[in-house]
Design an enzyme around this catalytic site. Structure first.
Site, PDB file in Angstrom:
ATOM      1  N   ASP A 101       0.840  -1.204   0.000  1.00 41.02           N
ATOM      2  CA  ASP A 101       0.000   0.000   0.000  1.00 41.02           C
ATOM      3  C   ASP A 101       0.871   1.248   0.000  1.00 41.02           C
ATOM      4  O   ASP A 101       2.021   1.206   0.442  1.00 41.02           O
ATOM      5  CB  ASP A 101      -0.839   0.096   1.278  1.00 41.02           C
ATOM      6  CG  ASP A 101      -1.723  -1.111   1.487  1.00 41.02           C
ATOM      7  OD1 ASP A 101      -2.014  -1.804   0.516  1.00 41.02           O
ATOM      8  OD2 ASP A 101      -2.091  -1.329   2.653  1.00 41.02           O
TER       9      ASP A 101
HETATM   10  N1  URA Z   1      -1.239  -5.839   4.025  1.00 42.67           N
HETATM   11  C1  URA Z   1      -1.658  -4.550   4.024  1.00 42.67           C
HETATM   12  O1  URA Z   1      -2.648  -4.219   4.649  1.00 42.67           O
HETATM   13  N2  URA Z   1      -0.963  -3.684   3.294  1.00 42.67           N
HETATM   14  C2  URA Z   1       0.152  -3.998   2.615  1.00 42.67           C
HETATM   15  O2  URA Z   1       0.758  -3.128   1.991  1.00 42.67           O
HETATM   16  C3  URA Z   1       0.577  -5.326   2.642  1.00 42.67           C
HETATM   17  C4  URA Z   1      -0.138  -6.237   3.365  1.00 42.67           C
END
Ligand code: URA
Length: 231
Positions: A101
């Site tokens: 993310d």
């Molecule tokens: N889980 C999440 O919530 N975000 C990420 O970037 C990776 C795994």
């Protein structure tokens, strides 16, 4: 391979730019000036542009320390992308292995080898990814069992695969996942009434993020790391 394609693969220049560069007599093959883009480049030929040797990139495997605020996409108008940190002649030939993310930092691989990345991301291979999470509410021992049993994420039917939750302190934990659903770690904590404040990926398939890499820095994976992840 044709010379104009070779030039665009090694430098990122367009076919049009390649034609202009060739007309300016800037390209040599084995020391001879070549002006025609249609010329075949033999495998062992030395191609130079104004004296600099151009080398085709073979399969390439990069370890990147993704900073917060950078997006896992080839192009984005409003955010800095992973590819803006990497000095690749042909970024469109590369992809990130899975995604993190915008607000997640940590270990990310970038490659032009689709088969290799498939082994890491395919659910069939259940490759372990370890995340360090800081959360807003105190972590409870019963959450360890809940993560192990599988959680129902908002808007989904199938429970998550068994995950390992290791409580480090009241607000910090390590989470090991073998799958990669959208915002999975954040949604798993939300499913037990908690909220992720910061999230950082530490390892994939047993390969740790190199502690020498600052956010935004990268290095080639070693042959041993590439092999370990393909195994
Ligand atoms: N889980 C999440 O919530 N975000 C990420 O970037 C990776 C795994």
């Amino acid at each position: 391979m044709r010379l104009d394609r070779f030039l665009s693969e090694t430098t990122g220049m367009s076919r049009k730019e390649a034609t202009r560069t060739l007309h300016r007599s800037e390209i040599t093959i084995n020391g001879d000036v070549v002006k025609k883009g249609a010329v075949h480049v033999p495998e062992d030929a030395v191609v130079e542009w104004n004296g600099t040797t151009l080398t085709l990139l073979g399969p390439t495997y990069i370890m990147f320390h993704k900073p917060v605020g950078c997006i896992c996409a080839n192009d984005d108008l409003s955010h800095v992308t992973v590819f803006s940190y990497l000095d690749l002649p042909n970024p469109e030939k590369f992809h990130t292995v899975g995604r993190l993310d915008l607000d997640t930092s940590g270990l990310l691989f970038v490659t032009n080898d689709g088969q290799w990345s498939h082994r890491i991301t395919s659910p069939k291979h259940a490759c372990e990814k370890v995340y360090r999470a800081q959360v807003s509410e105190p972590l409870l021992p019963e959450h360890v069992e809940a993560f192990k049993q599988g959680l129902k994420l908002h808007g989904e039917v199938a429970l998550t695969q068994p995950a390992h939750l290791e409580i480090i302190s009241a607000h910090e934990a390590l989470v090991t996942l073998t799958e990669g659903r959208y915002h999975q770690v954040r949604r798993m904590f939300a499913a037990v009434g908690n909220k992720v404040e910061t999230l950082h990926r530490e390892s994939i398939g047993g390969v740790q993020l190199d502690t020498d890499l600052e956010p935004g820095e990268f290095r080639d994976l070693t042959a041993a790391e590439v092999a370990q992840l393909a195994g």
